[in-house]
Design a protein around this motif. Structure first.
Motif, PDB file in Angstrom:
ATOM      1  N   GLN A 426       0.825  -1.209   0.000  1.00 27.33           N
ATOM      2  CA  GLN A 426       0.000   0.000   0.000  1.00 27.33           C
ATOM      3  C   GLN A 426       0.859   1.259   0.000  1.00 27.33           C
ATOM      4  O   GLN A 426       0.464   2.285  -0.570  1.00 27.33           O
ATOM      5  CB  GLN A 426      -0.935  -0.006   1.210  1.00 27.33           C
ATOM      6  CG  GLN A 426      -2.024  -1.066   1.154  1.00 27.33           C
ATOM      7  CD  GLN A 426      -2.836  -1.128   2.437  1.00 27.33           C
ATOM      8  OE1 GLN A 426      -2.614  -0.349   3.368  1.00 27.33           O
ATOM      9  NE2 GLN A 426      -3.774  -2.063   2.489  1.00 27.33           N
ATOM     10  N   LYS A 427       2.015   1.190   0.635  1.00 28.29           N
ATOM     11  CA  LYS A 427       2.921   2.335   0.660  1.00 28.29           C
ATOM     12  C   LYS A 427       3.711   2.480  -0.649  1.00 28.29           C
ATOM     13  O   LYS A 427       4.459   3.440  -0.818  1.00 28.29           O
ATOM     14  CB  LYS A 427       3.900   2.210   1.841  1.00 28.29           C
ATOM     15  CG  LYS A 427       3.232   2.293   3.214  1.00 28.29           C
ATOM     16  CD  LYS A 427       2.563   3.648   3.418  1.00 28.29           C
ATOM     17  CE  LYS A 427       1.924   3.756   4.790  1.00 28.29           C
ATOM     18  NZ  LYS A 427       1.241   5.065   4.977  1.00 28.29           N
ATOM     19  N   GLY A 428       3.544   1.511  -1.541  1.00 31.66           N
ATOM     20  CA  GLY A 428       4.187   1.606  -2.855  1.00 31.66           C
ATOM     21  C   GLY A 428       5.609   1.084  -2.916  1.00 31.66           C
ATOM     22  O   GLY A 428       6.342   1.404  -3.859  1.00 31.66           O
ATOM     23  N   LEU A 429       6.029   0.253  -1.939  1.00 27.22           N
ATOM     24  CA  LEU A 429       7.393  -0.281  -1.961  1.00 27.22           C
ATOM     25  C   LEU A 429       7.583  -1.198  -3.156  1.00 27.22           C
ATOM     26  O   LEU A 429       6.794  -2.113  -3.401  1.00 27.22           O
ATOM     27  CB  LEU A 429       7.684  -1.055  -0.664  1.00 27.22           C
ATOM     28  CG  LEU A 429       9.077  -1.684  -0.559  1.00 27.22           C
ATOM     29  CD1 LEU A 429      10.156  -0.607  -0.538  1.00 27.22           C
ATOM     30  CD2 LEU A 429       9.173  -2.564   0.692  1.00 27.22           C
ATOM     31  N   PHE A 430       8.638  -0.954  -3.916  1.00 30.83           N
ATOM     32  CA  PHE A 430       8.954  -1.724  -5.119  1.00 30.83           C
ATOM     33  C   PHE A 430       9.347  -3.149  -4.738  1.00 30.83           C
ATOM     34  O   PHE A 430      10.069  -3.372  -3.762  1.00 30.83           O
ATOM     35  CB  PHE A 430      10.097  -1.048  -5.872  1.00 30.83           C
ATOM     36  CG  PHE A 430      10.427  -1.662  -7.190  1.00 30.83           C
ATOM     37  CD1 PHE A 430       9.736  -1.306  -8.331  1.00 30.83           C
ATOM     38  CD2 PHE A 430      11.443  -2.608  -7.300  1.00 30.83           C
ATOM     39  CE1 PHE A 430      10.051  -1.870  -9.567  1.00 30.83           C
ATOM     40  CE2 PHE A 430      11.764  -3.172  -8.513  1.00 30.83           C
ATOM     41  CZ  PHE A 430      11.060  -2.800  -9.655  1.00 30.83           C
TER      42      PHE A 430
END
Length: 442
Positions: A426-430
């Motif tokens: 959800q935080k967009g970590l790759f």
């Protein structure tokens, strides 16, 4: 030079700033100094950004400075009166922990060097070896690795690793200029290139002469290095060797250790006697391909793997980006991480590394949990945040009150429930694993 005149001239045209020279096929200097070619060179230098040279002039400040002096500077170059600035010496860390010396020209000299490259590239590149992959249009490190894999498919399992000792610092100027002179008739251009080679280096305020070498850091050095090493490529082709080269990093694949030792000895003689360079005896060797390293990869049978040194370098950078003492927001930290992770896997993702990608993803998330734990600081804040992120009351109190260190706590049940895989998604970590799958299976 696109946008060079936008803040100065109303017609937004490079021709209003630069003297107008029409390219002539028999006069390479005129082609180098043509408005169209300089405009293209400026766009490239601007896109690459880079540090200021010894004059302190940045890319952003270059436009106004150049507009005021363009006619004089270009005229000096055209008539052979221009003297390039010395390059500024800087150092970057190498994979083995040592330092690599770079030479940063001024922005103006970078533009002129790039303009030279654009003209000479068309002259030299078509004649370069098909097994040369470095600093050439339409060629890449991945293509070099595919070339080597083709040799592995043929059953070659012995590698000749030849290390050129401080190649960029040791290129012989006379030898290089002789090679250039065989293809370039314009004496003015040859003279300008010679001036760039001998412009000098400023290291910590001290000016030194440059009697040899093509300092890395300027647009011209990659092309000049290929001019020198093309003779090596042609010699290897003439002898029928299976090889691939990227800049000064090259590998030769043979059928046996005995053959490899003969090749290493003969190529060492050629490099040192013909090219006037030095082979590093300590690092050059004949080994099974499984123990070889090329462009950050190692070989396992016919397939590619990540070399352990590449993974060590990767982890070193991740530790910097997830260091507990780096006082930035988690949003900024993840943004910086994503930029590095995306670039890294886009390069190394061609190798077999599915399980390693999973393991590294897990390790990175644990590093970030450690950062969160450090930011939450005290037990009360930790309990509050654990509850907010869905951990039940008893477990949140037990976890929040733990006296374990940050790293040990990053593996405990409470923080793993709160900062779950879904949380980081959800935080967009790759995800290295997700990108690896796309690279291999689309």
């Amino acid at each position: 030079m696109a946008n060079l005149t936008n803040t100065i001239q109303p017609d937004n045209s490079i021709n209003s700033v630069l003297p107008c020279y029409q390219p002539q096929t028999t006069h390479l200097m005129e082609e180098v100094l043509s408005a169209e070619n300089l405009d293209k060179a400026w766009k490239r230098v601007k896109a690459n950004k880079g540090a200021a040279g010894i004059d302190g002039l940045t890319v952003n400040r270059f436009v106004a400075h150049f507009a005021a002096q363009s006619s004089t500077l270009i005229d000096e170059i055209r008539h052979g009166r221009y003297q390039p600035y010395p390059v500024k010496r800087v150092y970057i860390e190498k994979d083995d922990g040592g330092l690599r010396a770079l030479g940063i020209p001024t922005v103006f000299d970078r533009v002129i060097q790039q303009a030279i490259v654009q003209v000479l590239q068309k002259l030299f590149d078509p004649t370069f070896s098909e097994y040369s992959f470095g600093f050439r249009p339409g060629r890449s490190q991945h293509q070099a690795m595919q070339c080597v894999q083709g040799y592995l498919e043929e059953g070659r399992r012995t590698a000749v690793d030849v290390d050129l000792s401080k190649f960029f610092d040791r290129v012989n100027h006379d030898f290089l200029m002789t090679q250039l002179g065989r293809r370039i008739d314009d004496k003015r251009l040859l003279k300008l290139i010679a001036k760039y080679l001998r412009a000098g280096i400023v290291d910590d305020g001290v000016l030194s002469d440059t009697r040899e070498g093509v300092p890395q850091g300027g647009p011209l050095s990659p092309l000049l290095s290929n001019v020198v090493l093309d003779l090596l490529d042609k010699e290897l082709e003439h002898r029928g060797h299976k090889f691939a080269r990227y800049a000064d990093d090259f590998i030769i694949l043979v059928n046996s250790k005995r053959a490899g030792e003969r090749v290493l000895a003969s190529i060492t003689r050629f490099v040192e006697h013909k090219l006037k360079l030095k082979v590093n005896d300590q690092k050059s060797r004949v080994v099974p391909t499984s123990k070889s390293k090329f462009l950050g990869f190692k070989f396992h049978g016919k397939s590619l793997r990540w070399h352990p040194d590449s993974v060590v370098k990767f982890k070193r950078r991740i530790r910097e980006l997830t260091g507990r003492s780096w006082g930035v927001s988690m949003e900024t930290r993840i943004k910086e991480l994503n930029t590095y992770l995306r670039g890294w896997i886009n390069y190394f993702g061609i190798a077999q590394g599915y399980q390693q990608s999973i393991d590294l993803d897990y390790w990175i998330r644990r590093r970030l949990r450690m950062c969160h734990w450090k930011q939450w600081k005290n037990a009360r804040t930790r309990v509050k945040n654990l509850k907010r992120l869905g951990v039940d009351g008893k477990l949140s109190v037990t976890s929040g009150a733990s006296q374990k260190g940050h790293w040990r706590n990053s593996k405990t049940k409470g923080i793993n429930i709160a900062l779950s895989l879904e949380y980081f998604e959800q935080k967009g970590l790759f995800s290295l694993r997700d990108r690896w799958v796309v690279i291999h299976y689309g």
